[in-house]
Design a protein around this motif. Structure first.
Motif, mmCIF file in Angstrom:
data_model
loop_
_atom_site.group_PDB
_atom_site.id
_atom_site.type_symbol
_atom_site.label_atom_id
_atom_site.label_comp_id
_atom_site.label_asym_id
_atom_site.label_seq_id
_atom_site.Cartn_x
_atom_site.Cartn_y
_atom_site.Cartn_z
ATOM 1 N N ALA A 1 -0.897 0.062 3.926
ATOM 2 C CA ALA A 1 -0.442 -0.579 2.948
ATOM 3 C C ALA A 1 -1.041 -0.219 1.634
ATOM 4 N N ALA A 2 -2.049 0.749 1.604
ATOM 5 C CA ALA A 2 -2.146 1.591 0.502
ATOM 6 C C ALA A 2 -1.076 2.468 -0.073
ATOM 7 N N ARG A 3 -0.681 3.164 1.090
ATOM 8 C CA ARG A 3 0.410 4.168 0.867
ATOM 9 C C ARG A 3 1.485 3.835 0.427
ATOM 10 N N ARG A 4 2.019 2.511 1.144
ATOM 11 C CA ARG A 4 3.204 1.661 0.604
ATOM 12 C C ARG A 4 2.815 1.028 -1.018
ATOM 13 N N ALA A 5 1.795 0.599 -1.433
ATOM 14 C CA ALA A 5 1.442 0.364 -2.735
ATOM 15 C C ALA A 5 1.890 1.711 -3.744
ATOM 16 N N ASP A 6 1.397 2.691 -3.168
ATOM 17 C CA ASP A 6 1.884 3.828 -4.021
ATOM 18 C C ASP A 6 3.330 3.998 -4.074
ATOM 19 N N GLN A 7 3.911 3.908 -3.104
ATOM 20 C CA GLN A 7 5.374 4.073 -2.948
ATOM 21 C C GLN A 7 6.078 3.011 -3.882
ATOM 22 N N ALA A 8 5.504 1.955 -3.761
ATOM 23 C CA ALA A 8 6.147 0.921 -4.898
ATOM 24 C C ALA A 8 5.817 1.112 -6.095
ATOM 25 N N GLY A 9 4.970 1.888 -6.608
ATOM 26 C CA GLY A 9 4.548 2.295 -7.909
ATOM 27 C C GLY A 9 3.284 1.601 -8.687
ATOM 28 N N PHE A 10 2.683 0.818 -7.724
ATOM 29 C CA PHE A 10 1.336 0.278 -8.180
ATOM 30 C C PHE A 10 0.247 1.149 -8.939
ATOM 31 N N ASP A 11 -0.388 0.862 -10.115
ATOM 32 C CA ASP A 11 -1.071 1.801 -10.737
ATOM 33 C C ASP A 11 -2.368 1.784 -10.039
ATOM 34 N N ALA A 12 -2.859 0.865 -9.346
ATOM 35 C CA ALA A 12 -4.524 0.583 -8.914
ATOM 36 C C ALA A 12 -4.345 -0.196 -7.876
ATOM 37 N N VAL A 13 -5.427 -0.363 -6.869
ATOM 38 C CA VAL A 13 -5.464 -1.112 -5.777
ATOM 39 C C VAL A 13 -7.077 -1.718 -5.847
ATOM 40 N N GLU A 14 -6.833 -3.128 -5.701
ATOM 41 C CA GLU A 14 -7.959 -3.800 -5.616
ATOM 42 C C GLU A 14 -7.993 -4.450 -4.017
ATOM 43 N N ILE A 15 -9.038 -3.978 -3.505
ATOM 44 C CA ILE A 15 -9.468 -4.556 -2.276
ATOM 45 C C ILE A 15 -10.198 -5.963 -2.175
ATOM 46 N N HIS A 16 -9.603 -6.886 -1.445
ATOM 47 C CA HIS A 16 -10.022 -8.370 -1.566
ATOM 48 C C HIS A 16 -11.029 -8.582 -0.324
ATOM 49 N N ALA A 17 -12.354 -8.546 -1.049
ATOM 50 C CA ALA A 17 -13.537 -8.804 -0.106
ATOM 51 C C ALA A 17 -14.347 -9.979 -0.742
ATOM 52 N N ALA A 18 -13.528 -10.802 -1.167
ATOM 53 C CA ALA A 18 -14.168 -12.179 -1.823
ATOM 54 C C ALA A 18 -13.623 -13.610 -1.345
ATOM 55 N N HIS A 19 -14.160 -14.571 -1.898
ATOM 56 C CA HIS A 19 -13.695 -15.865 -1.527
ATOM 57 C C HIS A 19 -13.451 -16.234 -0.082
ATOM 58 N N GLY A 20 -14.290 -15.833 0.753
ATOM 59 C CA GLY A 20 -14.301 -16.243 2.048
ATOM 60 C C GLY A 20 -13.308 -15.773 3.106
ATOM 61 N N TYR A 21 -12.652 -14.735 2.600
ATOM 62 C CA TYR A 21 -11.513 -13.904 3.237
ATOM 63 C C TYR A 21 -12.040 -12.882 4.249
ATOM 64 N N LEU A 22 -11.363 -11.907 4.893
ATOM 65 C CA LEU A 22 -11.863 -11.511 6.236
ATOM 66 C C LEU A 22 -13.127 -10.464 5.814
ATOM 67 N N LEU A 23 -12.961 -9.664 4.843
ATOM 68 C CA LEU A 23 -13.994 -8.882 4.674
ATOM 69 C C LEU A 23 -15.382 -9.570 4.122
ATOM 70 N N HIS A 24 -14.958 -10.536 3.395
ATOM 71 C CA HIS A 24 -16.186 -11.423 3.193
ATOM 72 C C HIS A 24 -16.810 -11.979 4.164
ATOM 73 N N GLN A 25 -16.037 -12.353 5.201
ATOM 74 C CA GLN A 25 -16.531 -12.913 6.429
ATOM 75 C C GLN A 25 -17.504 -11.973 7.244
ATOM 76 N N PHE A 26 -16.911 -10.642 6.997
ATOM 77 C CA PHE A 26 -18.036 -9.870 7.744
ATOM 78 C C PHE A 26 -19.273 -9.494 6.910
ATOM 79 N N LEU A 27 -19.301 -9.681 5.636
ATOM 80 C CA LEU A 27 -20.492 -9.533 4.797
ATOM 81 C C LEU A 27 -21.381 -10.594 5.180
ATOM 82 N N SER A 28 -21.101 -11.800 5.243
ATOM 83 C CA SER A 28 -21.694 -12.794 5.055
ATOM 84 C C SER A 28 -22.547 -13.212 6.400
ATOM 85 N N PRO A 29 -23.685 -13.509 6.682
ATOM 86 C CA PRO A 29 -24.373 -13.886 7.984
ATOM 87 C C PRO A 29 -24.004 -15.181 8.358
ATOM 88 N N LEU A 30 -23.358 -16.000 7.517
ATOM 89 C CA LEU A 30 -22.926 -17.223 7.606
ATOM 90 C C LEU A 30 -21.799 -17.453 8.740
#
Length: 371
Positions: free
Chosen positions: A164-193
C-alpha cells in the motif's frame, strides 16, 4: 505585534508545510469496491485549495477486510491506486496544500454499515466479512467475535501495508500516516483490553507494540526516503487497565529510535466502556507530554476550533502542529479565517484572490462615478 507561530512553515524531510494547520482524516463512506470517485474529487479538492499546511486523506485500507465499512476506500489494487491518483493529480494541478494518505486496517471494527445506516456490523449476505483481530474478543455485545490472526496472517498484513505504501507513492501522495488509533487493528494489538495473545505479539508492552513498530518499519522502507511517515495513536483508551499515556510515551520513544517523522495524538475508540472528558483541547495535555518526551514532531487534535486556541497550543510548545476534522467540515475555510484573526497569511488560489481585502481595495474606483 508578534508574528503567528501557527502560520510559520514546518519541514519534515523533503516536505515543506506552509503552516502548522493539518486537516485530520475524515471518513466519507462513499467509495465503491474500495475505489474513490467524484465525491472524493470534490471533498479533497475543496480542501486542497484552502491554504492549509497538510491534508490527510481518510483511512484507506491495505486489504479488503481492513475497510471500516463496505463503502470505505482501499489501495490494495492498482485500480484503486489509479482512482486516488486522479484525486491527487487534481490537488497538484490546482491546489496549494500537500496531501498525505492514512493507511489503515480496521480489524474487529470492520465490515460495518455506514453511520447513517446505523453502523452495525454487516453480515456476509450484505457484502460483509469475518473480521480479524489479535484475539477472538468482540468489540461489544452486538458484534460477533473476530478471527484471531495467526502469525502467518500477521506477516501477510505487514506485506499489505508495504504494498500500500508503494502504491501511495505511485499515486503521488506526499506523506503517509499509519493508523494505530481509534480501536482499529494496530490499536487492538497495542491495548491489553483487546490483545490476549501469549506469543511474540501479546503479553508484555514490548510484545504488544511489536506489530505497530514492524509495520512502521516496512512502510518506511517502501516509501521514498524524502517523504515523511508518521503514526496516529490513541494516547489512552480512557478505560482503567487499558492502553494509557505512559504506554504511548514508550511507543513514541521506540518510534523516535526508528526516525518516525510525526505522531498524531488522538485517544479512545477501543472500548464502549470508555469515559472521555470531552471539552476544548481535551487531548492536548497528552500531546504535550509526548512532545516533552521525544523529538518527534507532534500533531494535537480534538476540539481545537478557535484560532487563538490553536495559536496558543503551538506557541507554548505543546505541539508542533494542530489538526481539525469536524471543525473543517463545518468550515472548510477555517485556515483563511484563522490567518485573518492572527494577522497572518494563508495561500489562496488565484481564482479567489479578488476576495482578499487588498485586492478589493485595488479594485475600488478612486473617484466617484460620474452622475
Amino acid at each position: 505585534m508578534m508574528s503567528s507561530e501557527l502560520f510559520q512553515p514546518f519541514r519534515m524531510r523533503g516536505l515543506e508545510l506552509a503552516n502548522r494547520v493539518v486537516i485530520a482524516p475524515m471518513c466519507q463512506y462513499s467509495a465503491t469496491d474500495g475505489i474513490v470517485g467524484d465525491w472524493h474529487l470534490m471533498h479533497v479538492g475543496q480542501f486542497s485549495v484552502g491554504g492549509h499546511g497538510l491534508f490527510i486523506a481518510e483511512a484507506t485500507s491495505v486489504e479488503p477486510r481492513g475497510r471500516i465499512s463496505l463503502s470505505c476506500p482501499g489501495i490494495w489494487t492498482d485500480e484503486q491506486m489509479a482512482a486516488w491518483k486522479r484525486v491527487v493529480d487534481f490537488t497538484k494541478t490546482w491546489g496549494n496544500t500537500p496531501i498525505a494518505i492514512q493507511l489503515a486496517h480496521a480489524g474487529r471494527k470492520g465490515s460495518s454499515r455506514k453511520p447513517w445506516q446505523g453502523g452495525a456490523q454487516a453480515p456476509e449476505d450484505e457484502g460483509g466479512w469475518q473480521t480479524v483481530a489479535p484475539s477472538a474478543v468482540a468489540f461489544d455485545a452486538e458484534r460477533p467475535a473476530p478471527h484471531a490472526l495467526t502469525v502467518a496472517e500477521i506477516d501477510q498484513i505487514k506485506q499489505d501495508f508495504a504494498a500500500a505504501a508503494r502504491r501511495a507513492d505511485q499515486a503521488g501522495f506526499d506523506a503517509v500516516e499509519i493508523h494505530a488509533a481509534h480501536g482499529y487493528l494496530l490499536h487492538q494489538f497495542l491495548s491489553p483490553l483487546s490483545n490476549r495473545r501469549d506469543d511474540a505479539y501479546g503479553g508484555s508492552l514490548e510484545n504488544r507494540m511489536r506489530l505497530a513498530l514492524e509495520i512502521f518499519d516496512v512502510v518506511r522502507e517502501a516509501f521514498p526516503n524524502d517523504k515523511p511517515v508518521g503514526l496516529r495513536i490513541s494516547a489512552t483508551d480512557w478505560v482503567e487497565g487499558g492502553w494509557d499515556l505512559a504506554d504511548s510515551i514508550a511507543l513514541a520513544q521506540a518510534l523516535e529510535d526508528r526516525s518516525c517523522d510525526f505522531i498524531h495524538v488522538s485517544s479512545g475508540g477501543l472500548s464502549p466502556e470508555q469515559e472521555i472528558p470531552l471539552g476544548p483541547g481535551y487531548q492536548v495535555d497528552m500531546c504535550a507530554a509526548i512532545t516533552e518526551a521525544t523529538e518527534i514532531a507532534t500533531i494535537a487534535v480534538g476540539m481545537i476550533n478557535d484560532a487563538l486556541q490553536a495559536e496558543t497550543i503551538v506557541r507554548s510548545g505543546q505541539a508542533d502542529m494542530i489538526a481539525l476534522a469536524r471543525g473543517m467540515l463545518d468550515d472548510p475555510h477555517w485556515t483563511w479565517r484563522a490567518a485573518k484573526a492572527l494577522n497572518a497569511e494563508a495561500a489562496y488560489p488565484r481564482q479567489y484572490e479578488r476576495a482578499l481585502p487588498h485586492f478589493q481595495t485595488m479594485a475600488a474606483p478612486k473617484d466617484p462615478p460620474p452622475k
